[in-house]
Motif scaffolding. Structure first.
Motif, PDB file in Angstrom:
ATOM      1  N   ASN A   1       3.739  65.282  33.627  1.00 52.91           N
ATOM      2  CA  ASN A   1       4.576  66.183  32.834  1.00 52.91           C
ATOM      3  C   ASN A   1       3.986  67.577  32.689  1.00 52.91           C
ATOM      4  OD1 ASN A   1       6.376  64.087  32.407  1.00 52.91           O
ATOM      5  ND2 ASN A   1       6.337  64.233  30.181  1.00 52.91           N
ATOM      6  N   GLU A   2       2.736  67.639  32.259  1.00 55.74           N
ATOM      7  CA  GLU A   2       2.136  68.938  31.979  1.00 55.74           C
ATOM      8  C   GLU A   2       2.044  69.783  33.241  1.00 55.74           C
ATOM      9  OE1 GLU A   2      -1.536  70.733  29.348  1.00 55.74           O
ATOM     10  OE2 GLU A   2      -1.856  68.852  30.430  1.00 55.74           O
TER      11      GLU A   2
ATOM     12  N   VAL B   1      11.611  71.540  33.020  1.00 51.73           N
ATOM     13  CA  VAL B   1      11.985  71.138  31.671  1.00 51.73           C
ATOM     14  C   VAL B   1      11.910  69.619  31.579  1.00 51.73           C
ATOM     15  CG1 VAL B   1      13.823  71.123  29.937  1.00 51.73           C
ATOM     16  CG2 VAL B   1      13.474  73.146  31.384  1.00 51.73           C
TER      17      VAL B   1
ATOM     18  N   ALA C   1       5.526  71.014  34.015  1.00 52.98           N
ATOM     19  CA  ALA C   1       5.987  71.954  32.993  1.00 52.98           C
ATOM     20  C   ALA C   1       5.366  73.330  33.185  1.00 52.98           C
ATOM     21  CB  ALA C   1       5.665  71.417  31.602  1.00 52.98           C
TER      22      ALA C   1
ATOM     23  N   SER D   1       3.206  62.172  21.148  1.00 51.19           N
ATOM     24  CA  SER D   1       2.607  63.084  20.169  1.00 51.19           C
ATOM     25  C   SER D   1       1.500  62.427  19.361  1.00 51.19           C
ATOM     26  CB  SER D   1       3.682  63.611  19.209  1.00 51.19           C
ATOM     27  OG  SER D   1       4.670  64.345  19.896  1.00 51.19           O
TER      28      SER D   1
ATOM     29  N   ARG E   1       8.843  61.322  22.864  1.00 53.44           N
ATOM     30  CA  ARG E   1       8.094  62.460  22.316  1.00 53.44           C
ATOM     31  C   ARG E   1       7.220  62.015  21.147  1.00 53.44           C
ATOM     32  NH1 ARG E   1       8.084  68.209  22.084  1.00 53.44           N
ATOM     33  NH2 ARG E   1       7.260  68.911  20.081  1.00 53.44           N
TER      34      ARG E   1
ATOM     35  N   GLU F   1       0.198  69.277  24.149  1.00 56.96           N
ATOM     36  CA  GLU F   1       1.497  69.857  23.787  1.00 56.96           C
ATOM     37  C   GLU F   1       2.338  70.174  25.017  1.00 56.96           C
ATOM     38  OE1 GLU F   1       4.511  71.220  21.239  1.00 56.96           O
ATOM     39  OE2 GLU F   1       2.625  70.224  20.689  1.00 56.96           O
TER      40      GLU F   1
ATOM     41  N   VAL G   1      10.704  68.579  25.880  1.00 55.18           N
ATOM     42  CA  VAL G   1      11.228  69.662  25.050  1.00 55.18           C
ATOM     43  C   VAL G   1      12.712  69.477  24.748  1.00 55.18           C
ATOM     44  CG1 VAL G   1       9.501  71.312  25.814  1.00 55.18           C
ATOM     45  CG2 VAL G   1      11.636  71.121  27.093  1.00 55.18           C
TER      46      VAL G   1
ATOM     47  N   THR H   1      15.161  66.225  23.774  1.00 49.04           N
ATOM     48  CA  THR H   1      15.196  64.797  23.498  1.00 49.04           C
ATOM     49  C   THR H   1      16.601  64.386  23.075  1.00 49.04           C
ATOM     50  OG1 THR H   1      14.523  65.064  21.179  1.00 49.04           O
ATOM     51  CG2 THR H   1      12.766  64.768  22.815  1.00 49.04           C
TER      52      THR H   1
END
Length: 297
Positions: free
Chosen positions: A101-102, A110, A105, A122, A118, A139, A144, A146
């Motif tokens: 993901n990171e 997106v 991103a 988190s 999420r 983060e 971003v 949901t």
């Protein structure tokens, strides 16, 4: 265009950015694509199977495996299209599905997922069934966008329906159906490598898992191409056989538990014995699937 490639996936790796079964062999991982329809592919590598849609509206993916494989995934995609990946839909929160993901991103992709994905990412989690602790995700890796129960994307000439299936593999699972292409991505609500992992720590339950598979079956017909979370491509017949096995196991364990038998006594009774030869030799072993069922009835 990339030539159509048929490949299979071996033992799955799970739930963190560290490969607990194949540590030190990342250089052997190949990310290969199989064409399903014009513009729709499945990518096999190490971790959860990736869905890929390519067309006039852009490129979007379902899951992204481990972070260390992001460059290989991007290289395979570049053989199909020069376009960047606009969206990634995560089927759930485990690291072999969201580990990239990171990285994506940072390139402008997106990330989309269920609300609980999420939340789990988190906060992290102590996964007692695997004896490991998963730390909170950075983060930049978090979804971003949901959704709660259902989401639709109208892109690349198809109608992609994303359905939340509650308390199945986890509490944040999504299955994705491409209506026009008749392709169904089941995420980890379908393991085509043997017994499934029901992540009790993440809210997974056997009844929710069965309901998720039945939801997938309600969307499919005999021509549907089914992408499992792990393993080779499948179809409605095989998915039906998978859920029939799971129902039989569930009922067998329930009957023993209803007699007041402890988990240890149920394990000793070996209610999964007739399925173990075919299904109990990969990631999830017989005692584990029986334990998951017993704990969540």
């Amino acid at each position: 265009m990339l030539k159509q490639t048929i490949t299979t996936v071996g033992l799955m790796l799970f739930c963190s950015s560290q490969a607990f079964a194949h540590a030190g062999v990342e250089h052997e991982v190949e990310v290969k694509a199989q064409k399903l329809t014009d513009g729709l592919y499945v990518l096999f590598g190490q971790g959860g199977n990736i869905g890929l849609s390519v067309g006039e509206d852009g490129v979007y993916m379902i899951d992204d495996q481990y972070g260390r494989l992001s460059d290989k995934i991007k290289a395979t995609i570049s053989e199909v299209t020069e376009q960047p990946v606009s969206y990634i839909i995560n089927t759930h929160w485990h690291g072999d599905h969201i580990g990239g993901n990171e990285n994506f991103a940072k390139s402008g992709t997106v990330i989309v997922a269920h609300d609980n994905v999420r939340q789990r990412m988190s906060t992290g989690l102590e996964m007692s069934s695997l004896g490991r602790k998963v730390e909170p995700a950075p983060e930049g890796a978090l979804p971003v966008i949901t959704f709660d129960s259902e989401l639709s994307l109208h892109l690349n000439g198809d109608e992609m329906r994303v359905y939340h299936v509650a308390n199945a593999h986890t509490d944040g699972d999504a299955i994705i159906y491409f209506a026009n292409d008749n392709v169904l991505h089941m995420g980890d609500t379908y393991f085509n490598i043997g017994y499934p992992f029901i992540d009790v720590s993440s809210g997974g339950t056997v009844d929710g898992y069965i309901a998720a598979v039945e939801k997938g079956l309600s969307l499919a017909d005999d021509e549907t191409q089914i992408i499992p979370g792990h393993g080779p491509m499948s179809n409605k017949k095989e998915l039906s056989e998978f859920v029939a096995m799971l129902k039989d196991l569930r009922n067998a364990v329930a009957a023993l538990k209803d007699k007041g038998m402890s988990l240890e006594d149920v394990l000793a009774a070996k209610p999964s014995a007739k399925y173990d030869e075919e299904n109990g030799k990969n990631f999830i072993k017989p005692d584990q699937i029986v334990t998951f069922i017993y704990q969540t009835l």
